[in-house]
Design an enzyme around this catalytic site. Structure first.
Site, PDB file in Angstrom:
ATOM      1  N   CYS A   1       3.835  -5.966   2.141  1.00 20.92           N
ATOM      2  CA  CYS A   1       3.273  -6.511   3.077  1.00 20.92           C
ATOM      3  C   CYS A   1       3.151  -5.407   4.054  1.00 20.92           C
ATOM      4  O   CYS A   1       3.093  -4.037   4.182  1.00 20.92           O
ATOM      5  CB  CYS A   1       2.837  -7.570   3.940  1.00 20.92           C
ATOM      6  SG  CYS A   1       4.186  -8.190   4.319  1.00 20.92           S
ATOM      7  N   GLY A   2       2.869  -5.954   5.532  1.00 24.50           N
ATOM      8  CA  GLY A   2       3.467  -5.066   7.411  1.00 24.50           C
ATOM      9  C   GLY A   2       4.479  -4.459   7.275  1.00 24.50           C
ATOM     10  O   GLY A   2       5.115  -3.842   7.157  1.00 24.50           O
TER      11      GLY A   2
END
Length: 282
Positions: A240-241
């Site tokens: 993800c981030g």
């Protein structure tokens, strides 16, 4: 929803177990800067009775330049002990967004070899909506011994992910929203390129949740992964981030009985900064 103390429990299950002396509740609220919320301040104003605050940014590898990387075993043990969370406890983790950062702490305990840990389905918002009890006093912590056995197979570093991307022998699932995945929206962190890891599939974390931020049923989850083109016959790497919402996909995989997965801890905060790593857009 079927309660499973190793993955996900309902608000009713938690309230029914509040008096259990071996229950430990962790408030793992954490927010992105653009959310404008302060997890610790909200915890101090009110939380589920007996909950302790788990600080994702502090209980991390602070020697790393990357955000909230998994802490070294010794640090994890000392922080967990200080929180009074240890061997023989059933842990339930929740957050103030519903289901956002709690899965990260669930994954962290799993990484450290603890399996009696669940996420509260729907989190604190659902708990409040249903009028369940809260308090604003911190609980008294009594240190508890904790034995840790780090499960190295549950985490991947950039070299391993780069190899997996190149060889195509893993399914890489990215939990960020579609605009960020496609590279149409700038990253919230400065200096990162836009796009995604070559060959990865986009399963935005919100796609595995219902409107009230509870997790979809196993049958619905299988459909979400299928619709995203995720080949679950291969080992899975979630990303993800910065390694927080990736854990929501990890939790969803566990809910459908898929145990062959690892989380890319550096995630896009790491991949997006190195020009020598390939990036795909669209």
């Amino acid at each position: 929803m079927s309660d499973d103390p190793k993955t996900l429990v309902s608000t009713k299950w938690l309230e029914d177990h509040l008096q259990n002396p071996d229950l430990r509740i962790l408030d793992a609220s954490w927010y992105l800067p653009d959310m404008g919320r302060d997890g610790r301040a909200e915890y101090e104003r009110g939380h589920i009775p007996g909950a302790r605050f788990f600080d994702i940014d502090e209980i991390s590898d602070t020697r790393s330049a990357l955000p909230h990387m998994a802490p070294p075993v010794e640090k994890f043990m000392s922080r967990s002990r200080a929180l009074g969370v240890g061997d023989g406890h059933q842990i339930v983790v929740y957050d103030g967004a519903g289901l956002f950062s709690a899965a990260r702490v669930w994954w962290l305990y799993r990484l450290m070899g603890k399996t009696d840990v669940a996420v509260l389905d729907g989190g604190y918002p659902k708990w409040l909506t249903e009028g369940r009890p809260t308090e604003d006093l911190p609980p008294l912590h009594k240190e508890r011994h904790i034995t840790v056995q780090r499960q190295a197979h549950m985490v991947r570093d950039v070299t391993q992910v780069a190899a997996a991307s190149k060889l195509g022998d893993h399914t890489i699932l990215d939990a960020r929203g579609a605009p960020r995945f496609k590279g149409e929206e700038p990253e919230p962190r400065e200096g990162l390129r836009a796009g995604h890891i070559p060959g990865s599939k986009n399963v935005p974390y919100k796609s595995v949740l219902n409107a009230d931020n509870t997790m979809k049923s196993p049958a619905e989850l299988r459909e979400v992964f299928h619709d995203a083109g995720a080949d679950l016959s291969k080992p899975v790497i979630t990303t993800c981030g910065s390694g927080v919402t990736a854990a929501i996909l990890t939790l969803a995989l566990e809910r459908i009985g898929n145990h062959n997965h690892a989380l890319y801890d550096g995630s896009w905060a790491e991949w997006g900064q190195f020009d020598q790593l390939a990036v795909e857009t669209g």
